[in-house]
Scaffold this motif. Structure first.
Motif, PDB file in Angstrom:
ATOM      1  N   ASP A 247      11.494  19.915 -20.199  1.00 47.01           N
ATOM      2  CA  ASP A 247      11.681  19.733 -18.768  1.00 47.01           C
ATOM      3  C   ASP A 247      11.187  18.341 -18.359  1.00 47.01           C
ATOM      4  OD1 ASP A 247      11.539  19.688 -16.032  1.00 47.01           O
ATOM      5  OD2 ASP A 247      10.265  21.468 -15.836  1.00 47.01           O
ATOM      6  N   PRO A 248      12.086  17.469 -17.871  1.00 45.79           N
ATOM      7  CA  PRO A 248      11.678  16.096 -17.527  1.00 45.79           C
ATOM      8  C   PRO A 248      10.592  16.034 -16.444  1.00 45.79           C
ATOM      9  CG  PRO A 248      14.076  16.302 -17.527  1.00 45.79           C
ATOM     10  CD  PRO A 248      13.535  17.678 -17.652  1.00 45.79           C
ATOM     11  N   SER A 249      10.472  17.097 -15.631  1.00 39.04           N
ATOM     12  CA  SER A 249       9.462  17.045 -14.572  1.00 39.04           C
ATOM     13  C   SER A 249       8.110  17.627 -15.021  1.00 39.04           C
ATOM     14  CB  SER A 249       9.964  17.790 -13.332  1.00 39.04           C
ATOM     15  OG  SER A 249      10.121  19.156 -13.658  1.00 39.04           O
ATOM     16  N   ALA A 250       8.016  17.996 -16.308  1.00 38.71           N
ATOM     17  CA  ALA A 250       6.743  18.535 -16.829  1.00 38.71           C
ATOM     18  C   ALA A 250       5.698  17.422 -16.951  1.00 38.71           C
ATOM     19  CB  ALA A 250       6.980  19.179 -18.192  1.00 38.71           C
ATOM     20  N   ARG A 251       4.442  17.818 -16.852  1.00 36.82           N
ATOM     21  CA  ARG A 251       3.335  16.879 -17.096  1.00 36.82           C
ATOM     22  C   ARG A 251       3.130  16.740 -18.603  1.00 36.82           C
ATOM     23  NH1 ARG A 251      -0.184  17.181 -12.381  1.00 36.82           N
ATOM     24  NH2 ARG A 251       1.255  16.574 -10.744  1.00 36.82           N
ATOM     25  N   PRO A 252       2.640  15.562 -19.021  1.00 38.03           N
ATOM     26  CA  PRO A 252       2.518  15.336 -20.483  1.00 38.03           C
ATOM     27  C   PRO A 252       1.642  16.368 -21.196  1.00 38.03           C
ATOM     28  CG  PRO A 252       1.525  13.525 -19.206  1.00 38.03           C
ATOM     29  CD  PRO A 252       2.297  14.366 -18.248  1.00 38.03           C
ATOM     30  N   GLU A 253       0.602  16.891 -20.504  1.00 36.45           N
ATOM     31  CA  GLU A 253      -0.299  17.805 -21.239  1.00 36.45           C
ATOM     32  C   GLU A 253       0.262  19.216 -21.391  1.00 36.45           C
ATOM     33  OE1 GLU A 253      -1.941  17.953 -17.010  1.00 36.45           O
ATOM     34  OE2 GLU A 253      -1.011  16.477 -18.345  1.00 36.45           O
ATOM     35  N   THR A 254       1.488  19.465 -20.837  1.00 37.46           N
ATOM     36  CA  THR A 254       2.071  20.807 -21.007  1.00 37.46           C
ATOM     37  C   THR A 254       3.005  20.869 -22.221  1.00 37.46           C
ATOM     38  OG1 THR A 254       3.930  20.310 -19.549  1.00 37.46           O
ATOM     39  CG2 THR A 254       1.951  21.262 -18.515  1.00 37.46           C
TER      40      THR A 254
END
Length: 272
Positions: A247-254
């Protein structure tokens, strides 16, 4: 209790040198727990990085009979080479571990590496050792507890970041001993812990190019509050993220270790 126990007094003339980030471990109970976690056996290829005043070196040498030590501090090198009990049991290598090729020590059998690492070199040294993972059976390091927490962190936690991904791709990570500040002289302001890193023979997260993975993670985690799309802008287009199931809107730590390996392999393929 080792019969040589009181002889560690010979070291007390050595003042802790700030330059090498030295706090000396001197709690016998904790030392025994750490050596039990390492579990050195005779005939193993043991290598200690930065033996300092030999708090771990002595009990490991007692159990294994012999080990190699890599030490950068010339005074300590001299002291170990002339040590009344240890000099027979040690190969002392005067060198900077960060610039040392560890394959040279593992020609006969894989190395078991351990040490109490100064904070400022712990991450670069672990990444340096990963380049020789095929020559290493396992590693036990005493580190600041926050570094161990980062190494072992799972996706979604605030400790999860580039070192979690880079190390977990290559190794199984197991925290083994908690070490309180009171175990050291002088007591540091931080808590410490010992972690076991066991390089995988076959990683559950195969990646084509580890260097590529590490540089991708540096970029991806550069600004943790931004989305992965923003952090990787100019590197990986959003539709490419989607086609890799991210998902492009995910945060990097997820993103999982596996996700980062997928992204890294895509970049490697583009470069081929």
């Amino acid at each position: 209790m080792s019969k040589h126990h009181n002889h560690s007094q010979t070291h007390l003339g050595h003042r802790a040198r700030k330059r090498f980030g030295q706090n000396f471990l001197n709690d016998d109970g904790i030392i025994e727990e750490i050596v039990d976690a390492i579990n050195p056996e005779p005939g193993e290829n043991l290598i200690e990085i930065g033996p300092g005043l030999a708090a771990l070196t002595e009990p490991v040498a007692d159990r294994s009979g012999h080990l190699k030590v890599v030490e950068i501090d010339r005074d300590l090198v001299e002291r170990l080479r002339t040590h009344p009990f240890l000099n027979q049991k040690l190969d002392v290598i005067e060198a900077d571990a960060l610039k040392t090729d560890f394959r040279q020590f593992a020609a006969e059998k894989p190395a078991r590496v351990f040490g109490n690492l100064p904070y400022n070199i712990s991450t670069p040294l672990i990444f340096h050792l990963l380049t020789f993972a095929d020559s290493i059976e396992d590693m036990h390091f005493m580190l600041q507890k926050e570094v161990v927490d980062r190494l072992a962190a799972q996706p979604g936690s605030k400790n999860y970041g580039r070192i979690s991904v880079g190390v977990q791709q290559a190794c199984e990570v197991t925290p083994v001993v908690y070490v309180p500040p009171s175990a050291f002289t002088p007591p540091p302001k931080v808590e410490s812990a010992v972690v076991r890193l066991t390089p995988y023979k076959d990683s559950p997260y195969p990646v084509k190019d580890r260097k590529q993975l590490h540089s991708l993670c540096l970029t991806a985690f550069n600004q943790r509050r931004k989305t992965i799309r923003n952090n990787l802008k100019g590197l990986i287009p959003a539709e490419q993220l989607e086609s890799l199931g991210i998902d492009p809107s995910a945060r990097p730590e997820t993103l999982s270790v596996e996700d980062y390996c997928k992204l890294s392999d895509w970049l490697t393929e583009q470069a081929e």
